[in-house]
Write a protein that holds these residues in place. Structure first.
Motif, PDB file in Angstrom:
ATOM      1  N   LYS A 121     -11.704  45.913   3.669  1.00 42.89           N
ATOM      2  CA  LYS A 121     -12.452  46.060   2.498  1.00 42.89           C
ATOM      3  C   LYS A 121     -11.480  45.983   1.579  1.00 42.89           C
ATOM      4  O   LYS A 121     -11.057  46.903   0.954  1.00 42.89           O
ATOM      5  CB  LYS A 121     -14.363  46.202   2.246  1.00 42.89           C
ATOM      6  CG  LYS A 121     -14.803  45.743   4.119  1.00 42.89           C
ATOM      7  CD  LYS A 121     -16.362  46.305   4.258  1.00 42.89           C
ATOM      8  CE  LYS A 121     -17.315  45.884   5.046  1.00 42.89           C
ATOM      9  NZ  LYS A 121     -18.519  46.594   5.805  1.00 42.89           N
ATOM     10  N   THR A 167     -17.319  42.312  -6.617  1.00 39.03           N
ATOM     11  CA  THR A 167     -17.522  40.562  -4.667  1.00 39.03           C
ATOM     12  C   THR A 167     -16.385  42.255  -3.932  1.00 39.03           C
ATOM     13  O   THR A 167     -15.607  42.157  -4.053  1.00 39.03           O
ATOM     14  CB  THR A 167     -17.135  39.971  -5.377  1.00 39.03           C
ATOM     15  OG1 THR A 167     -18.308  39.917  -6.761  1.00 39.03           O
ATOM     16  CG2 THR A 167     -17.650  39.250  -3.796  1.00 39.03           C
ATOM     17  N   LYS A 190     -13.122  46.032  -2.799  1.00 43.92           N
ATOM     18  CA  LYS A 190     -14.147  45.436  -4.403  1.00 43.92           C
ATOM     19  C   LYS A 190     -13.007  44.330  -5.038  1.00 43.92           C
ATOM     20  O   LYS A 190     -11.624  45.217  -5.625  1.00 43.92           O
ATOM     21  CB  LYS A 190     -14.614  46.678  -5.449  1.00 43.92           C
ATOM     22  CG  LYS A 190     -15.578  46.009  -6.317  1.00 43.92           C
ATOM     23  CD  LYS A 190     -16.244  46.785  -6.758  1.00 43.92           C
ATOM     24  CE  LYS A 190     -17.433  46.641  -7.550  1.00 43.92           C
ATOM     25  NZ  LYS A 190     -18.603  47.316  -7.316  1.00 43.92           N
ATOM     26  N   GLU A 218     -15.834  36.337   0.967  1.00 44.79           N
ATOM     27  CA  GLU A 218     -16.416  36.652   0.719  1.00 44.79           C
ATOM     28  C   GLU A 218     -17.728  37.434   1.370  1.00 44.79           C
ATOM     29  O   GLU A 218     -18.007  36.384   2.411  1.00 44.79           O
ATOM     30  CB  GLU A 218     -17.144  36.393  -0.769  1.00 44.79           C
ATOM     31  CG  GLU A 218     -18.114  36.815  -1.653  1.00 44.79           C
ATOM     32  CD  GLU A 218     -18.620  36.273  -2.445  1.00 44.79           C
ATOM     33  OE1 GLU A 218     -19.617  36.311  -2.780  1.00 44.79           O
ATOM     34  OE2 GLU A 218     -18.248  35.137  -2.582  1.00 44.79           O
ATOM     35  N   ILE A 219     -17.749  38.122   1.883  1.00 48.20           N
ATOM     36  CA  ILE A 219     -18.544  38.641   2.603  1.00 48.20           C
ATOM     37  C   ILE A 219     -20.100  38.464   3.178  1.00 48.20           C
ATOM     38  O   ILE A 219     -20.289  37.981   4.327  1.00 48.20           O
ATOM     39  CB  ILE A 219     -18.250  40.253   2.785  1.00 48.20           C
ATOM     40  CG1 ILE A 219     -17.176  40.908   3.164  1.00 48.20           C
ATOM     41  CG2 ILE A 219     -19.907  41.347   3.804  1.00 48.20           C
ATOM     42  CD1 ILE A 219     -17.297  42.763   3.047  1.00 48.20           C
ATOM     43  N   ASP A 220     -20.576  38.487   1.629  1.00 48.37           N
ATOM     44  CA  ASP A 220     -21.862  37.774   1.719  1.00 48.37           C
ATOM     45  C   ASP A 220     -21.837  36.037   1.920  1.00 48.37           C
ATOM     46  O   ASP A 220     -23.468  35.199   1.255  1.00 48.37           O
ATOM     47  CB  ASP A 220     -22.388  38.404   0.756  1.00 48.37           C
ATOM     48  CG  ASP A 220     -22.333  40.323   0.480  1.00 48.37           C
ATOM     49  OD1 ASP A 220     -22.551  40.606   1.447  1.00 48.37           O
ATOM     50  OD2 ASP A 220     -22.962  39.996  -0.790  1.00 48.37           O
ATOM     51  N   THR A 221     -21.000  35.744   2.369  1.00 51.40           N
ATOM     52  CA  THR A 221     -20.734  34.221   2.058  1.00 51.40           C
ATOM     53  C   THR A 221     -20.782  33.586   3.719  1.00 51.40           C
ATOM     54  O   THR A 221     -20.906  34.212   4.529  1.00 51.40           O
ATOM     55  CB  THR A 221     -19.784  33.496   1.287  1.00 51.40           C
ATOM     56  OG1 THR A 221     -18.826  33.636   1.720  1.00 51.40           O
ATOM     57  CG2 THR A 221     -20.047  33.675  -0.417  1.00 51.40           C
ATOM     58  N   ASP A 222     -20.387  32.301   3.436  1.00 47.46           N
ATOM     59  CA  ASP A 222     -19.798  31.847   5.789  1.00 47.46           C
ATOM     60  C   ASP A 222     -18.843  32.394   5.821  1.00 47.46           C
ATOM     61  O   ASP A 222     -18.596  31.637   6.955  1.00 47.46           O
ATOM     62  CB  ASP A 222     -20.189  29.831   4.892  1.00 47.46           C
ATOM     63  CG  ASP A 222     -18.867  29.658   3.822  1.00 47.46           C
ATOM     64  OD1 ASP A 222     -17.687  30.634   3.775  1.00 47.46           O
ATOM     65  OD2 ASP A 222     -18.555  28.714   3.615  1.00 47.46           O
TER      66      ASP A 222
END
Length: 82
Positions: free
Chosen positions: A10, A16, A12, A48-52
């Motif tokens: 991970k 994001t 940033k 991106e971790i928070d998407t598909d």
């Protein structure tokens, strides 16, 4: 050019959180070891971790942001070389 096919980590980028993998380095000068201050990332896969969760190539701007995290870059370069 050196490629790191590593487990995603991970990082940033522009406020994001992304996973980064398949990092390619260039500018590695072994006479500069262990600092490798001229080494730089030429490409990487990110998602991106928070998407598909679709992996894609990082843009030049995103690569620049990754390069600003010198600890991340150095640790990944060291783990590949040694």
């Amino acid at each position: 050019m050196y490629t790191i096919g590593m487990t995603a980590q991970k990082v940033k980028i522009i406020d994001t959180i992304f996973e980064v993998s398949d990092i390619e380095f260039d500018g590695i000068d072994f006479s500069d070891a262990p600092d490798f201050c001229d080494a730089f990332i030429t490409s990487a896969s990110i998602r991106e971790i928070d998407t598909d969760g679709e992996w894609r190539d990082a843009t030049e701007k995103e690569l620049d942001e990754i390069m600003e995290d010198s600890d991340f870059v150095y640790e990944n370069l060291q783990s590949h070389l040694y």
